[in-house]
Design an enzyme around this catalytic site. Structure first.
Site, PDB file in Angstrom:
ATOM      1  N   LYS A   1      86.747  89.337  78.529  1.00 23.01           N
ATOM      2  CA  LYS A   1      87.418  90.617  78.247  1.00 23.01           C
ATOM      3  C   LYS A   1      88.524  90.418  77.218  1.00 23.01           C
ATOM      4  O   LYS A   1      88.639  91.164  76.256  1.00 23.01           O
ATOM      5  CB  LYS A   1      87.998  91.187  79.552  1.00 23.01           C
ATOM      6  CG  LYS A   1      89.009  92.279  79.344  1.00 23.01           C
ATOM      7  CD  LYS A   1      89.588  92.788  80.639  1.00 23.01           C
ATOM      8  CE  LYS A   1      90.824  92.066  81.116  1.00 23.01           C
ATOM      9  NZ  LYS A   1      92.051  92.321  80.352  1.00 23.01           N
ATOM     10  N   ASN A   2      89.345  89.382  77.435  1.00 24.19           N
ATOM     11  CA  ASN A   2      90.512  89.203  76.570  1.00 24.19           C
ATOM     12  C   ASN A   2      90.166  88.673  75.179  1.00 24.19           C
ATOM     13  O   ASN A   2      91.001  88.695  74.290  1.00 24.19           O
ATOM     14  CB  ASN A   2      91.548  88.285  77.242  1.00 24.19           C
ATOM     15  CG  ASN A   2      92.305  89.020  78.340  1.00 24.19           C
ATOM     16  OD1 ASN A   2      92.105  90.217  78.547  1.00 24.19           O
ATOM     17  ND2 ASN A   2      93.170  88.303  79.044  1.00 24.19           N
TER      18      ASN A   2
ATOM     19  N   CYS B   1     104.999  97.963  82.883  1.00 22.79           N
ATOM     20  CA  CYS B   1     103.816  97.864  83.727  1.00 22.79           C
ATOM     21  C   CYS B   1     104.201  97.037  84.940  1.00 22.79           C
ATOM     22  O   CYS B   1     105.288  96.458  84.981  1.00 22.79           O
ATOM     23  CB  CYS B   1     102.623  97.276  82.983  1.00 22.79           C
ATOM     24  SG  CYS B   1     102.708  95.523  82.768  1.00 22.79           S
TER      25      CYS B   1
ATOM     26  N   ARG C   1     107.225  93.817  79.512  1.00 17.83           N
ATOM     27  CA  ARG C   1     106.264  93.516  78.450  1.00 17.83           C
ATOM     28  C   ARG C   1     106.575  94.234  77.126  1.00 17.83           C
ATOM     29  O   ARG C   1     105.846  95.126  76.694  1.00 17.83           O
ATOM     30  CB  ARG C   1     104.851  93.843  78.914  1.00 17.83           C
ATOM     31  CG  ARG C   1     104.478  93.048  80.138  1.00 17.83           C
ATOM     32  CD  ARG C   1     103.075  93.324  80.580  1.00 17.83           C
ATOM     33  NE  ARG C   1     102.129  92.423  79.967  1.00 17.83           N
ATOM     34  CZ  ARG C   1     100.835  92.389  80.267  1.00 17.83           C
ATOM     35  NH1 ARG C   1     100.338  93.213  81.133  1.00 17.83           N
ATOM     36  NH2 ARG C   1     100.023  91.540  79.684  1.00 17.83           N
TER      37      ARG C   1
ATOM     38  N   ASP D   1      97.149  84.196  84.273  1.00 19.97           N
ATOM     39  CA  ASP D   1      96.073  85.051  84.786  1.00 19.97           C
ATOM     40  C   ASP D   1      95.284  84.403  85.927  1.00 19.97           C
ATOM     41  O   ASP D   1      94.401  85.035  86.510  1.00 19.97           O
ATOM     42  CB  ASP D   1      95.103  85.436  83.647  1.00 19.97           C
ATOM     43  CG  ASP D   1      95.704  86.487  82.738  1.00 19.97           C
ATOM     44  OD1 ASP D   1      96.788  86.999  83.047  1.00 19.97           O
ATOM     45  OD2 ASP D   1      95.073  86.806  81.703  1.00 19.97           O
TER      46      ASP D   1
ATOM     47  N   ARG E   1      88.942  97.182  85.804  1.00 18.72           N
ATOM     48  CA  ARG E   1      89.413  96.950  84.431  1.00 18.72           C
ATOM     49  C   ARG E   1      88.892  95.627  83.872  1.00 18.72           C
ATOM     50  O   ARG E   1      88.749  95.502  82.662  1.00 18.72           O
ATOM     51  CB  ARG E   1      90.947  96.906  84.395  1.00 18.72           C
ATOM     52  CG  ARG E   1      91.613  98.257  84.518  1.00 18.72           C
ATOM     53  CD  ARG E   1      93.105  98.124  84.273  1.00 18.72           C
ATOM     54  NE  ARG E   1      93.337  97.244  83.147  1.00 18.72           N
ATOM     55  CZ  ARG E   1      94.399  96.451  83.008  1.00 18.72           C
ATOM     56  NH1 ARG E   1      95.334  96.441  83.915  1.00 18.72           N
ATOM     57  NH2 ARG E   1      94.529  95.689  81.944  1.00 18.72           N
TER      58      ARG E   1
HETATM   59  C1  UD1 Z   1      97.756  88.552  77.103  1.00 21.28           C
HETATM   60  C2  UD1 Z   1      96.591  88.773  78.042  1.00 21.28           C
HETATM   61  C3  UD1 Z   1      97.058  88.744  79.500  1.00 21.28           C
HETATM   62  C4  UD1 Z   1      97.804  87.426  79.776  1.00 21.28           C
HETATM   63  C5  UD1 Z   1      98.905  87.203  78.754  1.00 21.28           C
HETATM   64  C6  UD1 Z   1      99.582  85.844  78.879  1.00 21.28           C
HETATM   65  C7  UD1 Z   1      95.067  90.189  76.804  1.00 21.28           C
HETATM   66  C8  UD1 Z   1      94.464  91.524  76.619  1.00 21.28           C
HETATM   67  N1  UD1 Z   1      95.999  90.072  77.749  1.00 21.28           N
HETATM   68  O1  UD1 Z   1      98.681  89.619  77.309  1.00 21.28           O
HETATM   69  O2  UD1 Z   1      95.923  88.846  80.351  1.00 21.28           O
HETATM   70  O3  UD1 Z   1      98.386  87.484  81.073  1.00 21.28           O
HETATM   71  O4  UD1 Z   1      98.366  87.281  77.415  1.00 21.28           O
HETATM   72  O5  UD1 Z   1      98.646  84.836  78.759  1.00 21.28           O
HETATM   73  O6  UD1 Z   1      94.678  89.221  76.167  1.00 21.28           O
HETATM   74  N2  UD1 Z   1     106.650  89.269  75.057  1.00 21.28           N
HETATM   75  C9  UD1 Z   1     107.840  89.652  74.504  1.00 21.28           C
HETATM   76  N3  UD1 Z   1     107.800  90.356  73.321  1.00 21.28           N
HETATM   77  C10 UD1 Z   1     106.616  90.658  72.706  1.00 21.28           C
HETATM   78  C11 UD1 Z   1     105.404  90.240  73.287  1.00 21.28           C
HETATM   79  C12 UD1 Z   1     105.453  89.547  74.476  1.00 21.28           C
HETATM   80  O7  UD1 Z   1     108.916  89.406  75.029  1.00 21.28           O
HETATM   81  O8  UD1 Z   1     106.647  91.288  71.629  1.00 21.28           O
HETATM   82  C13 UD1 Z   1     106.670  88.524  76.346  1.00 21.28           C
HETATM   83  C14 UD1 Z   1     105.956  89.262  77.465  1.00 21.28           C
HETATM   84  O9  UD1 Z   1     106.789  90.194  78.103  1.00 21.28           O
HETATM   85  C15 UD1 Z   1     105.571  88.115  78.381  1.00 21.28           C
HETATM   86  C16 UD1 Z   1     105.275  86.973  77.401  1.00 21.28           C
HETATM   87  O10 UD1 Z   1     105.934  87.335  76.189  1.00 21.28           O
HETATM   88  O11 UD1 Z   1     106.639  87.780  79.202  1.00 21.28           O
HETATM   89  C17 UD1 Z   1     103.806  86.737  77.122  1.00 21.28           C
HETATM   90  O12 UD1 Z   1     103.193  87.958  76.750  1.00 21.28           O
HETATM   91  P1  UD1 Z   1     101.930  88.002  75.777  1.00 21.28           P
HETATM   92  O13 UD1 Z   1     101.469  86.608  75.542  1.00 21.28           O
HETATM   93  O14 UD1 Z   1     102.273  88.835  74.592  1.00 21.28           O
HETATM   94  O15 UD1 Z   1     100.879  88.753  76.677  1.00 21.28           O
HETATM   95  P2  UD1 Z   1      99.856  89.882  76.255  1.00 21.28           P
HETATM   96  O16 UD1 Z   1      99.348  89.646  74.882  1.00 21.28           O
HETATM   97  O17 UD1 Z   1     100.410  91.204  76.588  1.00 21.28           O
END
Ligand code: UD1
Length: 420
Positions: free
Chosen positions: A22-23, A118, A123, A307, A399
């Protein structure tokens, strides 16, 4: 409303074919916005998040056919209608924000809803926004939307992320692919799903190469071409069913896995007592003797994935001794703990750490799912528990897990989906 009802205590035996990731599929679908020719994507899981991304791309103007029986998506070149991702779609699936990079790169404009809070934490998307600004995008937040504009095309830049983010890395890679000149991106996430996005883009004509473990250089190209591409297997789905074998003390063969991408997960499951035997044709068989207490912390890849944290916690509830799990990625990802406790688990939370003291049996209870992986951890606990477990709010599971009920049933689980 749908409920899952599980009669626990049955050892699971059999084999499960692992679906496409999915990811990995989500960013690759978003990247289709960069391409004006026919794209065929294979091994796409039929799960709600993919359907949400399909709806989002259709609202932007793409024509998409999803052959569910073949797990194949065909995307046709069409005229784009609307450079926008609405709140109604992004709020249910944070990955909606992944259209930001491709839209601004190709059309010099994007209006994308902020994902908002969320269950597992705030996030934010500050890393996405700051990096796109460095490429010349003018970005403001208006009425809950990120409004991004570039006067002409984005310009190449040297970007170093202050912390590692999967989504921000994906958005920036997509944004830089069509940007004339050399963009250097440092401190990137290197999850297998990101490597799959890079592979997909390079197979379509992009020029992305690694200069070190967490740095890439992207030489912008004028256009990308159509492609027929198969997405990688879902390592989290495979890890989840591996835990199903371990928690029920059964034996499950997982087919269609990618062994290398899962070595970090297998390494921890081995520490927890798993016997892991690799077979032919990308298969692996999982069983165990005892569940051993284990200490882990979640980390960006190649560390142990956040995850898989909830699933591992369910397993360690039944270990012989005390375990420690530190959640280093999300600030509020222990929502499954209170539900596991209702099933008899002995878990204490201090800040971002969970101390788990193993018990002999979990007991069935009525529980509520709070996010995708928390939900599946309750399914796993229910499979091992004495008596009946009823899981509410199972739309979270839909999902991200393709045919969860039938895959578990074929290994002997007593699990039914009920409309109430
Ligand atoms: C993706 C995955 C999710 C997984 C996560 C971490 C998808 C669709 N989802 O989510 O399943 O749990 O990676 O491996 O692939 N952060 C910030 N600022 C930002 C972006 C992120 O502070 O602009 C923080 C987030 O709050 C979190 C951490 O960075 O604490 C990691 O988030 P991120 O790696 O961006 O996760 P996602 O891409 O949302």
């Amino acid at each position: 409303m749908k409920q899952l009802i599980i009669q626990g205590g049955k050892k699971l035996y059999g084999s499960i074919a692992i679906s496409g990731s999915k990811n990995a599929s989500l960013p690759i679908l978003a990247a289709s916005l960069l391409i004006d020719e026919i794209i065929i994507l294979r091994n796409i899981p039929n799960v709600k998040d993919i359907l949400t991304m399909k709806t989002l791309l259709e609202s932007i103007g793409k024509k998409i056919e999803f052959n569910i029986l073949k797990n194949e998506i065909k995307i046709y070149p069409t005229k784009i209608k609307k450079l926008e991702a609405l709140y109604s779609l992004v709020k249910t699936m944070r990955a909606g924000v992944l259209v930001l990079g491709p839209l601004i790169a190709k059309y010099n404009f994007a209006r994308v809803s902020l994902p908002g809070g969320c269950a597992i934490g705030s996030r934010p998307v500050d890393l996405h926004i700051e990096a796109l600004k460095k490429m010349g995008a003018k970005i403001k937040i208006e009425k809950g939307y990120i409004v991004a504009e570039a006067s002409k095309k984005l310009k190449p830049a040297k970007i170093k992320f202050s912390s590692i983010s999967v989504g921000a890395t994906e958005n920036l890679i997509m944004a830089a692919t069509l940007c004339k000149g050399k963009t250097i991106i440092q401190n990137i996430a290197i999850e297998p799903e990101i490597l799959d996005l890079i592979n997909f883009l390079n197979c379509s004509g992009a020029k992305i190469s690694f200069v070190s473990k967490r740095s890439i250089v992207i030489e912008g190209v004028d256009k990308l071409r159509g492609i027929n591409y198969s997405v990688i297997p879902d390592r989290i789905e495979a890890g989840t069913y591996a835990v199903a074998a371990l928690i029920t003390n059964g034996k499950i063969t997982l087919n269609k896995i990618n062994r290398e991408m899962m070595s970090n997960i297998f390494q921890i499951l081995k520490k927890a007592g798993a016997k892991i035997v690799f077979g032919k044709n990308n298969s692996v068989t999982i069983s165990r003797k005892i569940i051993k207490p284990t200490k882990i912390k979640t980390m960006p890849y190649p560390g142990f994935p956040t995850d898989m944290q909830a699933q591992l916690m369910s397993l360690l509830c039944l270990s012989k001794g005390s375990s420690l799990i530190k959640e280093e990625i999300f600030e509020n990802r222990f929502l499954h703990v209170s539900e596991l406790k209702r099933m008899g688990a002995n878990i204490k939370i201090t800040n971002q750490s969970a101390n788990i003291t193993g018990i002999v049996n979990l007991n069935g209870a009525e529980v509520m799912a709070t996010d995708l992986r928390a939900s599946v951890s309750l399914v796993l606990a229910g499979l091992a528990a004495k008596g009946t477990t009823i899981i509410n709010r199972i739309y979270h599971l839909e999902r991200g897990y393709e045919n969860l009920v039938s895959k578990l049933k074929q290994c002997g689980a007593k699990i039914v989906l009920k409309n109430v």
